[in-house]
Design a protein around this motif. Structure first.
Motif, PDB file in Angstrom:
ATOM      1  N   THR A  75       0.839  -1.203   0.000  1.00 36.14           N
ATOM      2  CA  THR A  75       0.000   0.000   0.000  1.00 36.14           C
ATOM      3  C   THR A  75       0.871   1.248   0.000  1.00 36.14           C
ATOM      4  N   GLU A  76       1.901   1.272   0.849  1.00 37.48           N
ATOM      5  CA  GLU A  76       2.802   2.419   0.899  1.00 37.48           C
ATOM      6  C   GLU A  76       3.605   2.555  -0.392  1.00 37.48           C
ATOM      7  N   LEU A  77       4.096   1.437  -0.889  1.00 39.44           N
ATOM      8  CA  LEU A  77       4.865   1.437  -2.126  1.00 39.44           C
ATOM      9  C   LEU A  77       4.010   1.969  -3.277  1.00 39.44           C
ATOM     10  N   CYS A  78       2.772   1.516  -3.329  1.00 41.48           N
ATOM     11  CA  CYS A  78       1.838   1.972  -4.358  1.00 41.48           C
ATOM     12  C   CYS A  78       1.599   3.475  -4.236  1.00 41.48           C
ATOM     13  N   ALA A  79       1.383   3.968  -3.021  1.00 42.78           N
ATOM     14  CA  ALA A  79       1.143   5.399  -2.810  1.00 42.78           C
ATOM     15  C   ALA A  79       2.356   6.219  -3.233  1.00 42.78           C
ATOM     16  N   LEU A  80       3.552   5.770  -2.872  1.00 44.88           N
ATOM     17  CA  LEU A  80       4.770   6.506  -3.224  1.00 44.88           C
ATOM     18  C   LEU A  80       4.959   6.578  -4.736  1.00 44.88           C
ATOM     19  N   LEU A  81       4.913   5.427  -5.387  1.00 43.68           N
ATOM     20  CA  LEU A  81       5.159   5.392  -6.829  1.00 43.68           C
ATOM     21  C   LEU A  81       4.031   6.045  -7.624  1.00 43.68           C
ATOM     22  N   SER A  82       2.799   5.754  -7.256  1.00 40.22           N
ATOM     23  CA  SER A  82       1.656   6.292  -8.001  1.00 40.22           C
ATOM     24  C   SER A  82       1.589   7.813  -7.916  1.00 40.22           C
TER      25      SER A  82
ATOM     26  N   MET B  32       2.939  11.109   0.383  1.00 45.26           N
ATOM     27  CA  MET B  32       4.306  10.595   0.246  1.00 45.26           C
ATOM     28  C   MET B  32       5.172  11.020   1.424  1.00 45.26           C
ATOM     29  N   VAL B  33       5.093  12.292   1.791  1.00 43.31           N
ATOM     30  CA  VAL B  33       5.878  12.814   2.906  1.00 43.31           C
ATOM     31  C   VAL B  33       5.516  12.090   4.203  1.00 43.31           C
ATOM     32  N   SER B  34       4.245  11.838   4.422  1.00 42.66           N
ATOM     33  CA  SER B  34       3.794  11.126   5.622  1.00 42.66           C
ATOM     34  C   SER B  34       4.408   9.730   5.707  1.00 42.66           C
TER      35      SER B  34
END
Length: 177
Positions: free
Chosen positions: A71-78, A145-147
Motif C-alpha cells: 500500500t505504501e509502495l503503491c502510494a509513493l510510486l503512483s 508521500m511525505v507522511s
C-alpha cells in the motif's frame, strides 16, 4: 476467427489478431524488477504515459520483498508518477515530454527519484511543492508521500533545477512502520 476463415477474409483475421495482441500486451506487466507490485504500477503508468505522448524511462532495481507495505509502495510510486507525467504532458515540445524514475536499494535504504520538465511556476510552501490544480482532491499526493517517508524515518526533497522538477525519497528499510 473461425467465421472470418470460413469467409476467406484474411484481412479481418489479421485485424482481429492485431487487436487481441494489443489487448494482451496492455494487460501484461512489463518486468522492470523482481517486485511484482512495482512492475504492475510502472506498467500501468507507462501505458498511461504512452497514450498522452510522454516517454517514461525507468531504471528500477528492487528485490521481490521490501520492508515497505504494498500500500505504501503503491502510494509513493503512483503519486510520484502521476505528478511527473501530468507535468510533462503539459509541455508543448514532445521531445521534452519525458519522465525519469529511478528506484533502488542503497545501503539498506529504499531510494526513489523522479525527474521531469515542467512549464509554469512551481510554488513551494516550506520544502513542499503546492498543487496548482484547484479541483477538489488535488494536493494530497505529496502530503501522502511525505507522511510515509516520515513514518519510516526517511528523508525527502523536492526541488527545481533548470526547468526540471526533481523529487527524491529515501526510506530506511531496517525499521518497520
Amino acid at each position: 476467427i473461425g467465421g472470418f476463415a470460413a469467409e476467406g477474409d484474411l484481412q479481418k483475421i489479421k485485424e482481429y489478431l492485431a487487436k487481441t495482441e494489443a489487448a494482451i500486451e496492455a494487460l501484461t506487466p512489463i518486468r522492470y524488477c523482481e517486485n511484482e507490485t512495482v512492475n504492475l504500477i510502472l506498467s500501468s503508468f507507462a501505458n498511461r504515459a504512452r497514450k498522452i505522448q510522454v516517454r517514461l524511462k525507468a531504471e528500477v532495481k528492487l528485490p521481490e520483498e521490501l520492508n515497505v507495505s504494498d500500500t505504501e509502495l503503491c502510494a509513493l510510486l503512483s503519486n510520484a508518477l502521476e505528478n511527473a507525467i501530468s507535468a510533462a504532458a503539459e509541455i508543448e515540445d514532445e521531445k521534452l515530454r519525458k519522465v525519469y524514475i529511478k528506484a533502488m536499494i542503497n545501503n539498506d535504504k529504499l531510494v526513489i527519484s523522479t525527474e521531469n520538465a515542467y512549464v509554469g511556476e512551481i510554488t513551494m510552501e516550506g520544502d513542499l511543492p503546492q498543487s496548482n490544480k484547484k479541483e477538489a482532491g488535488h494536493g494530497f499526493g505529496i502530503k501522502s508521500m511525505v507522511s510515509i517517508v516520515e513514518r519510516h524515518g526517511g528523508l525527502y526533497s523536492f526541488e527545481t533545477e533548470g526547468g526540471v522538477f526533481i523529487m527524491q525519497l529515501m526510506l530506511p528499510l531496517g525499521k518497520s512502520a
